[in-house]
Design a protein around this motif. Structure first.
Motif, mmCIF file in Angstrom:
data_model
loop_
_atom_site.group_PDB
_atom_site.id
_atom_site.type_symbol
_atom_site.label_atom_id
_atom_site.label_comp_id
_atom_site.label_asym_id
_atom_site.label_seq_id
_atom_site.Cartn_x
_atom_site.Cartn_y
_atom_site.Cartn_z
ATOM 1 N N VAL A 76 0.876 -1.272 0.168
ATOM 2 C CA VAL A 76 -0.147 -0.134 0.043
ATOM 3 C C VAL A 76 0.957 1.274 0.085
ATOM 4 O O VAL A 76 1.955 1.481 0.847
ATOM 5 N N VAL A 80 -7.906 1.150 -0.677
ATOM 6 C CA VAL A 80 -8.098 0.868 0.661
ATOM 7 C C VAL A 80 -9.682 1.299 1.199
ATOM 8 O O VAL A 80 -10.217 0.685 2.106
ATOM 9 N N CYS A 113 2.672 -1.801 4.563
ATOM 10 C CA CYS A 113 1.139 -2.267 4.729
ATOM 11 C C CYS A 113 0.914 -3.019 3.294
ATOM 12 O O CYS A 113 1.319 -2.417 2.426
ATOM 13 N N TRP A 114 0.202 -3.998 3.329
ATOM 14 C CA TRP A 114 -0.079 -4.546 2.235
ATOM 15 C C TRP A 114 -1.675 -4.930 2.104
ATOM 16 O O TRP A 114 -2.612 -5.213 3.173
ATOM 17 N N LEU A 115 -2.191 -4.975 0.976
ATOM 18 C CA LEU A 115 -3.630 -5.385 0.867
ATOM 19 C C LEU A 115 -3.548 -6.887 0.127
ATOM 20 O O LEU A 115 -2.859 -7.146 -0.837
ATOM 21 N N PRO A 122 -10.219 -6.295 -2.869
ATOM 22 C CA PRO A 122 -9.298 -6.236 -1.798
ATOM 23 C C PRO A 122 -9.896 -7.070 -0.520
ATOM 24 O O PRO A 122 -11.132 -6.712 -0.235
ATOM 25 N N LEU A 144 -6.180 -6.437 4.963
ATOM 26 C CA LEU A 144 -5.068 -5.204 5.129
ATOM 27 C C LEU A 144 -4.163 -5.760 6.426
ATOM 28 O O LEU A 144 -4.791 -6.166 7.487
ATOM 29 N N CYS A 185 -0.648 -4.660 8.514
ATOM 30 C CA CYS A 185 0.524 -3.704 8.537
ATOM 31 C C CYS A 185 1.364 -4.106 9.676
ATOM 32 O O CYS A 185 1.013 -4.667 10.652
#
Length: 183
Positions: free
Chosen positions: A12, A20, A55-57, A65, A68, A70
């Motif tokens: 992200v 997001v 952070c990644w989705l 998505p 999430l 982080c």
């Protein structure tokens, strides 16, 4: 990070606010309140989070998505990284959160973390079960909340999850780059 529902992991960036937001639209107001303390995440809050954490989705079919995650250093505590995790309501209890927590743990471990820390409500049974399944945890109660610490050392999660504990499961080479999930 292997999970049949996840087709990609997207790191992200601040320009990913619409993605997001699309994820948060898949979450109930109750879940958003539980995770963030509010029903809407202001864009400024996401920017502040990204300044301190990676952070990644987790994306599903059609780049939907689904989750999430982080992780980033906890101020004043060398080697302790915070873990934040949220899975869209319709995709909970399917192992997606566990897969992303493992990814975050390996990422943190590769950056020098020996411990993952999560501050959560003591009533958040799904998160507590997930953390306890990942390894030995130490819990400290603060009223209605728990500070949960997961050790990432020699016998900890980071070493059990990958044959290469110093490397994350997979992480984009460039911020924002999408990476296909390994087979």
């Amino acid at each position: 990070m292997r999970h049949p529902a996840l087709t990609a992991l997207r790191r992200v960036r601040t320009e990913d606010v619409p993605l997001v937001d699309a994820f948060h639209q898949r979450c109930s107001p109750a879940q958003l309140l539980h995770r963030w303390g509010r029903t809407q995440l202001p864009h400024r809050t996401l920017g502040q989070l990204l300044a301190q954490a990676d952070c990644w989705l987790g994306l599903g079919a059609g780049d939907e998505p689904l989750a999430l995650v982080c992780t980033g250093p906890v101020s004043r505590e060398t080697g302790v990284f915070d873990l934040g995790l949220q899975v869209a309501d319709a995709h909970q209890r399917r192992g997606i959160g566990t897969a992303l927590a493992r990814h975050a743990a390996q990422h943190a471990h590769a950056r020098g973390a020996h411990t993952l820390s999560t501050y959560t409500q003591a009533s958040n049974r799904p998160m507590l079960r997930l953390l306890r399944r990942l390894g030995t945890v130490r819990e400290t109660r603060h009223g209605a909340h728990l500070d949960v610490r997961l050790h990432l050392g020699v016998s900890g999660l980071a070493r059990r999850s990958s044959p290469h504990p110093k490397e994350p499961l997979y992480a984009p080479q460039c911020p924002g780059q999408e990476v296909a999930a390994p087979a």
